[in-house]
Design an enzyme around this catalytic site. Structure first.
Site: not given
Length: 205
Positions: A132, A141
């Site tokens: 979250h 990446h």
């Protein structure tokens, strides 16, 4: 998806194969696969013909940069006049409140949880998890099997290596690298490479 050929895959290497597989799994064969390597022209990638060069992508055409190198994705996103679209594998799970930027890719088995943000042209690779309120910057990446706890920020072009873990609210600076299997429990400065458990900046001198 409808099975229409709508998206160009730009890049026919290993990451291009993963992105193409996601489109095919979603029932959306690509509009084409392009690569700058003439040695790949006329070959096939997962049964799809490869052409090129990348610059032959028509202005405004829907496309995704399927290239693993963060610096190259940033350069090409500025050079090419395509309309960048995100691709999410149908076996990824993305919370409805999460935000996925243009040209971003979310691979099979990845999880992106509530109020997380994935920046433009970022990669959330196979089995990576984003908890979250994380913010993953553009061109970053997240490598296969890495895990971000809640509230993590990964700066532009940052790389979180295979199987690495980032603790709650830790910031990974722009273009920093967290090595494979490392665990970041404190912030990493921009441009550093950190390895180990807990992760420490590597001294290349």
């Amino acid at each position: 998806m409808s099975g229409e050929h709508t998206t160009l895959v730009l890049g026919a290497g290993g990451h291009g194969k993963v992105v193409l597989a996601a489109l095919l799994a979603a029932g959306e064969p690509p509009a084409g696969v392009l690569d700058d390597d003439p040695g790949r022209w006329g070959s096939e990638l997962l049964g799809q013909p490869v052409g090129g060069p990348l610059a032959s992508c028509a202005a405004g055409a829907a496309a995704i940069l399927a290239i693993g190198d963060n610096t190259t994705r940033k350069r090409l996103s500025a050079e090419l006049g395509c309309s960048w679209r995100p691709v999410v594998h149908p076996q990824a799970w993305v919370d409805p409140s999460a935000r996925i930027g243009e040209g971003a890719f979310v691979a099979a088995g990845a999880v992106v949880l509530a109020e997380a943000t994935i920046g433009a042209h970022a990669i959330v690779n196979t089995g990576a998890t984003v908890d979250h309120d994380c913010v993953v910057g553009p061109f970053a990446h997240l490598a296969p099997g890495c895990h971000l706890a809640g509230g993590v920020a990964v700066g532009e072009g940052g790389l979180v290596g295979i199987g690495a873990a980032v603790g709650p609210a830790v910031h990974i600076g722009p273009w920093a690298v967290l090595g494979a299997g490392a665990a970041a429990v404190r912030d990493l400065a921009a441009g550093v490479t950190a390895v180990g458990v807990p992760a420490r900046a590597r001294d290349d001198g």
